[in-house]
Write a protein that holds these residues in place. Structure first.
Motif, PDB file in Angstrom:
ATOM      1  N   VAL A 143      -4.636  -8.440   8.310  1.00  0.00           N
ATOM      2  CA  VAL A 143      -3.723  -8.960   9.205  1.00  0.00           C
ATOM      3  C   VAL A 143      -2.466  -9.674   8.364  1.00  0.00           C
ATOM      4  N   ASP A 144      -2.914 -10.532   7.429  1.00  0.00           N
ATOM      5  CA  ASP A 144      -2.300 -11.502   6.682  1.00  0.00           C
ATOM      6  C   ASP A 144      -1.336 -10.461   5.451  1.00  0.00           C
ATOM      7  N   HIS A 145      -2.107  -9.340   5.171  1.00  0.00           N
ATOM      8  CA  HIS A 145      -1.259  -8.429   4.107  1.00  0.00           C
ATOM      9  C   HIS A 145      -0.663  -7.542   4.816  1.00  0.00           C
ATOM     10  N   ASP A 146      -0.473  -7.381   6.175  1.00  0.00           N
ATOM     11  CA  ASP A 146       0.307  -6.308   6.711  1.00  0.00           C
ATOM     12  C   ASP A 146      -0.495  -4.872   6.517  1.00  0.00           C
ATOM     13  N   ASP A 147      -1.669  -5.017   6.336  1.00  0.00           N
ATOM     14  CA  ASP A 147      -2.598  -3.803   6.092  1.00  0.00           C
ATOM     15  C   ASP A 147      -3.472  -3.501   7.260  1.00  0.00           C
ATOM     16  N   ASP A 148      -3.374  -4.275   8.394  1.00  0.00           N
ATOM     17  CA  ASP A 148      -4.141  -3.878   9.489  1.00  0.00           C
ATOM     18  C   ASP A 148      -3.912  -2.424  10.241  1.00  0.00           C
ATOM     19  N   GLU A 149      -2.854  -2.112  10.371  1.00  0.00           N
ATOM     20  CA  GLU A 149      -2.632  -0.885  11.293  1.00  0.00           C
ATOM     21  C   GLU A 149      -2.835   0.253  10.197  1.00  0.00           C
ATOM     22  N   LEU A 150      -2.570   0.287   8.700  1.00  0.00           N
ATOM     23  CA  LEU A 150      -2.818   1.087   7.830  1.00  0.00           C
ATOM     24  C   LEU A 150      -4.425   1.461   7.898  1.00  0.00           C
ATOM     25  N   GLU A 159     -13.029  -5.760 -10.532  1.00  0.00           N
ATOM     26  CA  GLU A 159     -12.964  -4.292 -10.473  1.00  0.00           C
ATOM     27  C   GLU A 159     -14.188  -3.942  -9.547  1.00  0.00           C
ATOM     28  N   ILE A 160     -13.885  -3.124  -8.379  1.00  0.00           N
ATOM     29  CA  ILE A 160     -14.905  -2.544  -7.495  1.00  0.00           C
ATOM     30  C   ILE A 160     -14.967  -1.134  -7.967  1.00  0.00           C
ATOM     31  N   ARG A 161     -16.258  -0.506  -8.245  1.00  0.00           N
ATOM     32  CA  ARG A 161     -16.595   0.506  -9.001  1.00  0.00           C
ATOM     33  C   ARG A 161     -17.465   1.394  -8.216  1.00  0.00           C
ATOM     34  N   VAL A 162     -17.824   1.320  -7.020  1.00  0.00           N
ATOM     35  CA  VAL A 162     -18.767   1.967  -5.979  1.00  0.00           C
ATOM     36  C   VAL A 162     -18.344   3.424  -5.565  1.00  0.00           C
ATOM     37  N   ALA A 163     -16.996   3.794  -5.436  1.00  0.00           N
ATOM     38  CA  ALA A 163     -16.416   4.851  -4.710  1.00  0.00           C
ATOM     39  C   ALA A 163     -16.493   6.227  -5.708  1.00  0.00           C
ATOM     40  N   ASP A 164     -16.715   7.269  -5.020  1.00  0.00           N
ATOM     41  CA  ASP A 164     -16.399   8.431  -5.422  1.00  0.00           C
ATOM     42  C   ASP A 164     -15.063   8.705  -5.511  1.00  0.00           C
ATOM     43  N   VAL A 165     -14.104   9.459  -6.465  1.00  0.00           N
ATOM     44  CA  VAL A 165     -13.192   9.909  -6.416  1.00  0.00           C
ATOM     45  C   VAL A 165     -12.617  10.817  -5.144  1.00  0.00           C
ATOM     46  N   CYS A 166     -11.781  10.299  -4.590  1.00  0.00           N
ATOM     47  CA  CYS A 166     -11.425  10.654  -2.906  1.00  0.00           C
ATOM     48  C   CYS A 166     -10.615  11.943  -3.186  1.00  0.00           C
ATOM     49  N   LEU A 167     -10.863  12.968  -2.062  1.00  0.00           N
ATOM     50  CA  LEU A 167     -10.207  14.211  -1.972  1.00  0.00           C
ATOM     51  C   LEU A 167      -8.941  14.144  -1.731  1.00  0.00           C
ATOM     52  N   ASP A 168      -8.825  13.480  -0.396  1.00  0.00           N
ATOM     53  CA  ASP A 168      -7.583  13.147   0.258  1.00  0.00           C
ATOM     54  C   ASP A 168      -6.725  12.018  -0.427  1.00  0.00           C
ATOM     55  N   PRO A 169      -5.585  12.050  -0.987  1.00  0.00           N
ATOM     56  CA  PRO A 169      -4.972  11.102  -1.647  1.00  0.00           C
ATOM     57  C   PRO A 169      -4.679   9.998  -0.772  1.00  0.00           C
ATOM     58  N   ALA A 170      -4.800   9.899   0.498  1.00  0.00           N
ATOM     59  CA  ALA A 170      -4.781   8.713   1.199  1.00  0.00           C
ATOM     60  C   ALA A 170      -6.036   7.885   1.336  1.00  0.00           C
ATOM     61  N   THR A 171      -7.007   8.354   0.821  1.00  0.00           N
ATOM     62  CA  THR A 171      -8.285   7.463   1.108  1.00  0.00           C
ATOM     63  C   THR A 171      -8.518   6.513   0.118  1.00  0.00           C
ATOM     64  N   PRO A 172      -8.097   6.837  -1.009  1.00  0.00           N
ATOM     65  CA  PRO A 172      -8.166   5.563  -2.238  1.00  0.00           C
ATOM     66  C   PRO A 172      -7.185   4.424  -1.530  1.00  0.00           C
ATOM     67  N   VAL A 173      -6.021   4.596  -0.952  1.00  0.00           N
ATOM     68  CA  VAL A 173      -5.226   3.530  -0.492  1.00  0.00           C
ATOM     69  C   VAL A 173      -6.161   2.787   0.667  1.00  0.00           C
ATOM     70  N   LEU A 174      -6.578   3.557   1.494  1.00  0.00           N
ATOM     71  CA  LEU A 174      -7.576   3.049   2.499  1.00  0.00           C
ATOM     72  C   LEU A 174      -8.578   2.046   1.783  1.00  0.00           C
ATOM     73  N   LEU A 175      -9.321   2.388   0.691  1.00  0.00           N
ATOM     74  CA  LEU A 175     -10.120   1.869  -0.062  1.00  0.00           C
ATOM     75  C   LEU A 175      -9.686   0.587  -0.796  1.00  0.00           C
ATOM     76  N   ALA A 176      -8.532   0.787  -1.177  1.00  0.00           N
ATOM     77  CA  ALA A 176      -7.647  -0.351  -1.798  1.00  0.00           C
ATOM     78  C   ALA A 176      -7.470  -1.634  -0.880  1.00  0.00           C
ATOM     79  N   ALA A 177      -6.980  -1.225   0.217  1.00  0.00           N
ATOM     80  CA  ALA A 177      -6.550  -2.276   1.410  1.00  0.00           C
ATOM     81  C   ALA A 177      -7.917  -2.977   1.818  1.00  0.00           C
ATOM     82  N   LEU A 178      -9.014  -2.222   1.866  1.00  0.00           N
ATOM     83  CA  LEU A 178     -10.052  -2.784   2.213  1.00  0.00           C
ATOM     84  C   LEU A 178     -10.873  -3.692   1.133  1.00  0.00           C
ATOM     85  N   MET A 232       1.007  -1.136   0.142  1.00  0.00           N
ATOM     86  CA  MET A 232       0.165   0.117  -0.041  1.00  0.00           C
ATOM     87  C   MET A 232       0.750   1.182  -0.015  1.00  0.00           C
ATOM     88  N   GLY A 233       1.975   1.128   0.542  1.00  0.00           N
ATOM     89  CA  GLY A 233       3.161   2.229   0.377  1.00  0.00           C
ATOM     90  C   GLY A 233       3.137   2.850  -0.931  1.00  0.00           C
TER      91      GLY A 233
END
Length: 375
Positions: free
Chosen positions: A321-328, A233-252, A67-68
């Motif tokens: 947890v398995d992807h090391d994404d839990d903290e993010l 391909e998951i297509r439900v999201a608005d484009v996000c203002l904060d560039p960190a939010t799409p990373v959160l969405l991608a991890a989820l 995700m980084g």
């Protein structure tokens, strides 16, 4: 580890007035020129593409597993888009609809001309910017098994990403009005459980064969098998203002795909929640965002946004947890609850600035990583 990629659509606006500018052709031409260095030799490339309307651009990240890396890629692509937009006297804004009045112009090309003729105002007014997340799958069978099992959870991603409260100069009353405008397309929205890859492809073929849709690219399900990549391909999201939010969405999203694939391999069937209920959950998410009730993905009863997001997190936690994404993800959810999503930010900016034009120009600054001093 499953790879992930993100597609973002960005609005092209005037840096001073905030009004959308139909300059995508000029921006792409500038990007193409700058991609050539030296006589007859390509030494670099750009990653921008045209979209339905001349007032928007799209880019896609490369597939990554960390995700980084995705965060860096999104920031880099946004800066690239902003740099090329400047050559046409515009800036880019990661907002999912234009707050200011606009009469969009369809892009050139036979495909877009056909869509304009076929769908009339639905196509002509469709100036919306989304965020699509691609997650790798091993086969179409696994992919369809994933599609069948992630259906109830997708509305939570819509609520988290909501970033389109304004439409044609007024408050729409929705957090994600883009999701409502997008669902005017006849092939958009939630779909039934397919059960197998064969049934999925039969359904897609039957839809295209009606003649209502031009091709498979117009299968606008909330989530679909990519026609190009070995991905869901998951297509439900608005484009996000904060560039960190799409990373959160991608991890989820990756967590959802992995959790669903494990359930399929273990022989656990998908939840038999009807498509009519999923449409209500989608509407509720677009209406409320993170400001009001959502429908709980497991019970389809009203609950708080905190509870709905928490349920999503718990559902995918083992995969995170398995992807090391839990903290993010935990930090990303806490940040979203603290700062708000894009819709909340836009409405706050309007209260503080008192002017929709200033909302747009401030959002353009935030798109490429500018700090919001009021947060």
């Amino acid at each position: 580890m499953r790879s992930v990629g993100v597609e973002e659509e960005l609005l092209l606006v005037d840096a001073r007035s905030g009004f959308p500018q139909a300059v995508a052709g000029a921006v792409l031409a500038a990007a193409e020129r700058q991609a050539w260095e030296g006589p007859g030799e390509v030494t670099s490339s750009h990653h921008l593409e045209k979209e339905l309307q001349k007032e928007q651009l799209e880019f896609a990240t490369k597939p990554v597993t960390r995700m980084g890396e995705l965060q860096e890629e999104i920031r880099r692509r946004r800066h690239e888009a902003a740099r090329h937009a400047a050559t046409a006297g515009a800036v880019v804004a990661a907002i999912a609809t234009s707050p200011l009045p606009v009469r969009p112009l369809l892009n050139v090309g036979k495909r877009y001309e056909w869509m304009g003729e076929q769908f009339g105002l639905t196509a002509q007014e469709q100036l919306t910017c989304g965020c699509h997340v691609h997650v790798a799958v091993e086969s179409d069978e696994e992919g369809v098994a994933v599609l069948d099992r992630i259906r109830p959870w997708l509305s939570v991603l819509t609520a988290m990403s909501a970033n389109s409260p304004f439409w044609q100069g007024q408050d729409s009353g929705y957090a994600s009005y883009r999701s409502r405008v997008w669902n005017r397309w006849p092939s958009a929205g939630p779909v039934d459980v397919f059960g197998s890859a064969d049934r999925y492809h039969e359904q897609v073929t039957a839809m295209v064969d009606t003649g209502v849709l031009r091709d498979r690219g117009m299968i606008y399900f909330d989530a679909r098998l990519s026609a190009v990549y070995p991905t869901v391909e998951i297509r439900v999201a608005d484009v996000c203002l904060d560039p960190a939010t799409p990373v959160l969405l991608a991890a989820l999203a990756r967590g959802l795909v992995e959790t669903a694939a494990r359930a399929w391999r273990d022989g656990r069937p998908p939840a038999r929640i009807g498509t009519s209920l999923l449409r209500l959950a989608s509407w509720r998410a677009g209406r409320s965002g993170l400001d009001g009730p959502l429908l709980h993905p497991e019970t389809m009863r009203e609950t708080s946004p905190v509870a709905a997001v928490g349920a999503l997190y718990q559902h995918v936690r083992a995969a995170l947890v398995d992807h090391d994404d839990d903290e993010l993800v935990r930090e990303g959810i806490a940040k979203l609850e603290r700062r708000g999503n894009g819709a909340q930010t836009q409405r706050r900016l309007l209260r503080d600035e008192g002017d929709l034009a200033r909302v747009v120009t401030r959002c353009a600054e935030l798109t490429t990583g500018g700090e919001d001093p009021q947060v």
